[in-house]
Scaffold this active site. Sequence first.
Site, PDB file in Angstrom:
ATOM      1  N   GLU A  53       0.880  -1.160   0.000  1.00 17.92           N
ATOM      2  CA  GLU A  53       0.000   0.000   0.000  1.00 17.92           C
ATOM      3  C   GLU A  53       0.926   1.222   0.000  1.00 17.92           C
ATOM      4  OE1 GLU A  53      -2.749   0.122   3.288  1.00 17.92           O
ATOM      5  OE2 GLU A  53      -3.447   2.102   2.650  1.00 17.92           O
ATOM      6  N   LYS A  69       4.786   0.657   9.394  1.00 15.47           N
ATOM      7  CA  LYS A  69       4.788   1.956   8.712  1.00 15.47           C
ATOM      8  C   LYS A  69       4.150   3.035   9.572  1.00 15.47           C
ATOM      9  CE  LYS A  69       3.075   0.183   4.985  1.00 15.47           C
ATOM     10  NZ  LYS A  69       2.412  -0.028   3.697  1.00 15.47           N
ATOM     11  N   ARG A 120       5.175 -12.523  10.185  1.00 20.30           N
ATOM     12  CA  ARG A 120       5.898 -11.283   9.872  1.00 20.30           C
ATOM     13  C   ARG A 120       7.323 -11.377  10.395  1.00 20.30           C
ATOM     14  NH1 ARG A 120       1.977  -7.166   9.093  1.00 20.30           N
ATOM     15  NH2 ARG A 120       3.476  -5.490   9.282  1.00 20.30           N
TER      16      ARG A 120
HETATM   17  P1  ATP Z   1       2.887  -2.159   8.136  1.00 18.29           P
HETATM   18  O1  ATP Z   1       2.258  -2.970   9.215  1.00 18.29           O
HETATM   19  O2  ATP Z   1       4.300  -1.844   8.363  1.00 18.29           O
HETATM   20  O3  ATP Z   1       2.088  -0.951   7.773  1.00 18.29           O
HETATM   21  P2  ATP Z   1       1.613  -3.466   5.997  1.00 18.29           P
HETATM   22  O4  ATP Z   1       1.387  -4.919   6.047  1.00 18.29           O
HETATM   23  O5  ATP Z   1       0.441  -2.630   6.281  1.00 18.29           O
HETATM   24  O6  ATP Z   1       2.862  -3.107   6.875  1.00 18.29           O
HETATM   25  P3  ATP Z   1       1.676  -3.354   3.153  1.00 18.29           P
HETATM   26  O7  ATP Z   1       2.089  -2.255   2.264  1.00 18.29           O
HETATM   27  O8  ATP Z   1       0.242  -3.716   3.184  1.00 18.29           O
HETATM   28  O9  ATP Z   1       2.180  -3.002   4.613  1.00 18.29           O
HETATM   29  O10 ATP Z   1       2.567  -4.630   2.906  1.00 18.29           O
HETATM   30  C1  ATP Z   1       2.841  -5.203   1.663  1.00 18.29           C
HETATM   31  C2  ATP Z   1       3.154  -6.646   1.876  1.00 18.29           C
HETATM   32  O11 ATP Z   1       4.281  -6.783   2.758  1.00 18.29           O
HETATM   33  C3  ATP Z   1       1.998  -7.382   2.499  1.00 18.29           C
HETATM   34  O12 ATP Z   1       1.810  -8.589   1.796  1.00 18.29           O
HETATM   35  C4  ATP Z   1       2.447  -7.635   3.907  1.00 18.29           C
HETATM   36  O13 ATP Z   1       1.884  -8.820   4.392  1.00 18.29           O
HETATM   37  C5  ATP Z   1       3.970  -7.708   3.774  1.00 18.29           C
HETATM   38  N1  ATP Z   1       4.632  -7.331   5.024  1.00 18.29           N
HETATM   39  C6  ATP Z   1       4.472  -6.194   5.718  1.00 18.29           C
HETATM   40  N2  ATP Z   1       5.199  -6.207   6.852  1.00 18.29           N
HETATM   41  C7  ATP Z   1       5.851  -7.390   6.881  1.00 18.29           C
HETATM   42  C8  ATP Z   1       6.758  -8.012   7.795  1.00 18.29           C
HETATM   43  N3  ATP Z   1       7.144  -7.413   8.925  1.00 18.29           N
HETATM   44  N4  ATP Z   1       7.228  -9.242   7.489  1.00 18.29           N
HETATM   45  C9  ATP Z   1       6.858  -9.848   6.360  1.00 18.29           C
HETATM   46  N5  ATP Z   1       6.017  -9.322   5.461  1.00 18.29           N
HETATM   47  C10 ATP Z   1       5.499  -8.114   5.707  1.00 18.29           C
HETATM   48 MG    MG Z   2      -1.268  -3.607   5.046  1.00 18.08          MG
END
Ligand code: ATP
Ligand code: MG
Length: 586
Positions: free
Chosen positions: A58, A293, A283
């Site tokens: 995102e 983020k 994660r």
């Molecule tokens: P954050 O919690 O930091 O905002 P998010 O999951 O909301 O992260 P996205 O932009 O939606 O961020 O993530 C893109 C992809 O990266 C998703 O498939 C998510 O599952 C994966 N992802 C995000 N954080 C991690 C992590 N700590 N370890 C592994 N994969 C991750």
């Molecule tokens: Mg997300």
Amino acid sequence: MNSPGTSPGKSKNKSEKEKTNKTKTDSALPSDFIREIIDEDLKTNKNEGRVHTRFPPEPNGYLHIGHAKSICLNFGIAAQYQGLCNLRFDDTNPSKEEVEYTESIIEDIRWLGFDWGDRLFYASDYFEQLYEYAVQLIKAGKAYVDDLSADEIREHRGTLTEPGRESPYRNRPAEENLGLFERMRAGEFEDGTRVLRAKIDMASGNVNLRDPVMYRILHAAHHRTGDKWCIYPTYDWAHGQSDSIEGITHSICTLEFEDHRPLYDWFLDQLKVHHPQQIEFARLNLSYTVISKRKLLQLVQEAYVSGWDDPRMPTLSGLRRRGYTPEAIRDLCERAGVAKRNSVVDIALLEHCLREDLNKRAPRVMAVLRPLKVILDNYPEGQTEELDAVNNPEDASMGTRTIPFSRVLYIEHDDFREDPPKKFFRLAPGREVRLKHAYIIKCERVVKDEKTGEPIELHCSYDPETKSGGVKAGRKVKATLHWVSAAHAVEAEVRLYDHLFSKPNPGDVEEGSDFKAHLNPNSLEKLTSCKIEPGLADAKTGNRYQFLRLGYFCVDPDSSADKLVFNRTVSLHDEWAKIEKAQKKM
Ligand code: ATP
Ligand code: MG
């Protein structure tokens, strides 16, 4: 921090969940439970033997090292199975998204070493298709327009232990819903006055199935679709259908989406479209930092750091600026493995991966961070010698260079003690040490600051017969120090970093306080009068070096024509090697 899932204790298949990459040791390629699922699918020719993954960020912030884990997994699997991996921006929320983020994400994934060919997609490209799908569901009596406010919807939702209540608008006829939904799209209603909801089951044990919202009204310009839309799909509605539209076979995501899977399955089943298989993994978490983020954005907005690319940040842009290599980050992601249970990776492992990589490729040079002047009284005034120095003893192909030696030098302040304690073998009055690539010197006299008593200048003699590589070079002394020639040295600023947080788990805070309570006040130290060997005068931003005895450093973009700025990427001291050694003993 460890368990972002919404419903605790929902583990159906424990033994399957606990499998990690360690279960399969007979193949050269690393395996894990996700690859095992794919192997099985290939055997049964599911998806006609295709493997197609995607990385779906995102664009609401910069990528962090957790994302790197997901990138390596998705692109890595595609490469391993001769499949494809798309980059798709899940840009469904215009209020939080910016073009800056999209651009940084593209740059970061390229830097990590991955390529999506011509498959760069945006969920916003599917807005029309998603709208059509929603209309289908409305016509089938599977979605309805709800006039309840966001608060009322929340109240009706129930809890984990209590069922939800149906909205009074739930049984509107399809025709009425269609008309209202069209008018929502046409912009007739204010933000927040109506939503489109799926009609599933308000009593479901899974709250995600209690008539989730599919569309909300938001009169906001989108960075790609402009003012075309004033209704936007929710992530839950857009995500699975976007995967389906792209023909994704394996939708790999993190554990917090496990409870959303039944909803995604429901949507795809109602629409009778291509049905990717969602697989969840744990994660990546890292000690002494936060990987979210939302939290990182707070640090940026509240100026605890200089920006998303502050070298202390666990973002890819921060790590890059700090001097991390893509190889080291990919190595960490591989070593961390793919698991079904959340855990925290020791940040020392990341540093270890980096040292292993830089040890092979960073040229070794000399720099003095806290200079103490040394005058060689018996060295001819005005004379300069060019001494030979190897660039990397680990790699002869990196060649040699010359470094100037003269009568006035700098050594590290820490390398001299007037009153040396036991086991301090470096320079002290009357004592001899070797200067790397040069001569043995002896400290004859100390000049001290009259007020503070601090040594400000050492008068030494050098032994001309002890030149490195010369006849008497073999004479033993107990220490070898790094140094630079004062007249030739380049001035530089050096920034030393420590962990951003002083606690291994910054999320572990007392009530009423938050993760910022554990920010490490000493995470940055700037040294402004460092002396660097002259060969580095025109070092370029991003160049990496080992400063002998001090660590790995890289040139920061803050450097200018008159002043170089270096970041210490990592010290030489390997915490991880110690941890591993201790583990082996246990
Ligand atoms: P954050 O919690 O930091 O905002 P998010 O999951 O909301 O992260 P996205 O932009 O939606 O961020 O993530 C893109 C992809 O990266 C998703 O498939 C998510 O599952 C994966 N992802 C995000 N954080 C991690 C992590 N700590 N370890 C592994 N994969 C991750
Ligand atoms: Mg997300």
